[in-house]
Design a protein around this motif. Structure first.
Motif, PDB file in Angstrom:
ATOM      1  N   ALA A 171     -50.162 -17.716 -11.119  1.00  0.00           N
ATOM      2  CA  ALA A 171     -49.390 -18.948 -11.314  1.00  0.00           C
ATOM      3  C   ALA A 171     -47.890 -18.704 -11.173  1.00  0.00           C
ATOM      4  CB  ALA A 171     -49.704 -19.545 -12.685  1.00  0.00           C
ATOM      5  N   VAL A 172     -47.372 -17.682 -11.859  1.00  0.00           N
ATOM      6  CA  VAL A 172     -45.925 -17.448 -11.802  1.00  0.00           C
ATOM      7  C   VAL A 172     -45.504 -16.874 -10.453  1.00  0.00           C
ATOM      8  CG1 VAL A 172     -45.738 -17.199 -14.304  1.00  0.00           C
ATOM      9  CG2 VAL A 172     -46.054 -15.157 -12.889  1.00  0.00           C
ATOM     10  N   ASP A 173     -46.469 -16.368  -9.684  1.00  0.00           N
ATOM     11  CA  ASP A 173     -46.151 -15.882  -8.343  1.00  0.00           C
ATOM     12  C   ASP A 173     -45.878 -17.035  -7.387  1.00  0.00           C
ATOM     13  OD1 ASP A 173     -45.746 -13.539  -6.771  1.00  0.00           O
ATOM     14  OD2 ASP A 173     -47.606 -13.957  -5.682  1.00  0.00           O
ATOM     15  N   GLN A 174     -46.061 -18.265  -7.859  1.00  0.00           N
ATOM     16  CA  GLN A 174     -45.789 -19.443  -7.046  1.00  0.00           C
ATOM     17  C   GLN A 174     -44.460 -20.106  -7.429  1.00  0.00           C
ATOM     18  OE1 GLN A 174     -49.258 -22.013  -6.193  1.00  0.00           O
ATOM     19  NE2 GLN A 174     -50.497 -20.527  -7.302  1.00  0.00           N
ATOM     20  N   VAL A 175     -43.709 -19.458  -8.302  1.00  0.00           N
ATOM     21  CA  VAL A 175     -42.388 -19.964  -8.676  1.00  0.00           C
ATOM     22  C   VAL A 175     -41.385 -19.609  -7.582  1.00  0.00           C
ATOM     23  CG1 VAL A 175     -40.510 -19.818 -10.336  1.00  0.00           C
ATOM     24  CG2 VAL A 175     -42.890 -19.742 -11.132  1.00  0.00           C
ATOM     25  N   GLY A 176     -40.701 -20.584  -7.041  1.00  0.00           N
ATOM     26  CA  GLY A 176     -39.603 -20.349  -6.107  1.00  0.00           C
ATOM     27  C   GLY A 176     -39.907 -19.330  -5.028  1.00  0.00           C
TER      28      GLY A 176
END
Length: 295
Positions: free
Chosen positions: A96-101
């Motif tokens: 999930a956080v690998d899809q931030v910005g």
């Protein structure tokens, strides 16, 4: 240029709390990927800042004696994605956080900043809700822990008590919340990268030993309400049910009982409802497969 009144730098949690008490109106800044952008836009002109970025004790992922996963609030998105404990026990959070910005944002942005912003579109938020995360806050009265569902008060506002000098020090995932659970996150956005979620959907399941029955299901959404939220009706409906594609469909349809997305320039309410149902179905199916089930 950044229009700021003052910048204070804390070298420890204790110093950060003391600075917060001395300057209760000051803004806490970690990686700065949100705060500095807002300052350049003139939204925080003349602000006082307290930087906690130098507190290395707030970085990293560890396991506490009772099995709780502890994620320091200054842990970057990139670190979370690569961390062995995250990959082993709650890999969906790393995804999930690998899809931030973009890569630069993920290297500087922190899990604490992502949650403390209080925005419903934060990519970590729905997954943390789906995994019953607990937020740890440290202030003059010691440590306070509260479920993430209680941490979010309203859009853009979270329960951090400046008058008590509180700062967020960790995000905790209890063992009961991740043990034998497998999950999947779906971010729907207009672009594949560098875009805010139109809707975020996070599902996880725990199956019976024979992989035929749903012992527990969790589903949470971002941008389906003013704050990230769980769909309790769907969760209750799936509990104890035999794994099947028909169950996946009923589970997905049931989420509409608890979500209330809004119309915005990014997407109409009806469209968000449509993708909520479809993404819940797809994430449920993928979670069951990851857990070893067959549909």
């Amino acid at each position: 240029m950044y229009d700021m009144k003052a910048l204070y730098q804390a070298a420890s949690v204790e110093e950060a709390v003391a600075l917060r008490l001395e300057h209760p109106a000051a803004q806490i800044i970690a990686g700065g990927s949100d705060v500095l952008v807002q300052m350049r836009e003139g939204k925080r002109a003349g602000a006082e800042l307290i930087s906690i970025y130098g507190i290395d004790a707030l970085r990293g992922v560890s396991m506490e004696p009772d099995g709780t996963l502890r994620i320091g609030s200054l842990t970057s998105f990139s670190h979370i994605t690569r961390d062995p404990l995250i990959q082993k026990y709650i890999n969906v959070l790393g995804e999930a956080v690998d899809q931030v910005g973009g890569p630069q944002i993920r290297n500087i942005g922190t899990i604490g900043g992502n949650t403390c912003n209080g925005v419903t579109s934060a990519d970590s938020a729905s997954t943390l809700h789906a995994w019953d995360a607990v937020i740890e806050l440290t202030g003059k009265n010691g440590v306070r822990r509260l479920p993430i569902r209680d941490f979010y008060i309203k859009a853009g506002e979270v329960d951090i008590r400046a008058e008590d000098g509180e700062i967020q020090t960790a995000v905790l995932i209890p063992k009961e919340s991740y043990e034998d659970c497998f999950g999947h996150y779906i971010k729907y956005a207009m672009r594949n990268a560098m875009d805010i979620a139109t809707l975020g959907t996070s599902v996880n399941v725990r199956l019976s030993a024979d992989k035929k029955t749903v012992e527990r299901a969790r589903v949470a959404f971002g941008v389906a309400g003013p704050v990230p939220l769980r769909a309790a009706t769907a969760e209750a409906m799936a509990k104890g049910q035999i794994v099947s594609l028909e169950l996946a469909e009923r589970f997905a349809q049931a989420v509409t009982a608890d979500i209330n997305p809004r119309d915005s320039w990014r997407a109409a309410k009806d469209f968000r409802l449509h993708i909520a149902v479809e993404s819940a179905k797809r994430a449920f199916i993928e979670s069951v497969k990851l857990a070893g089930g067959e549909l």
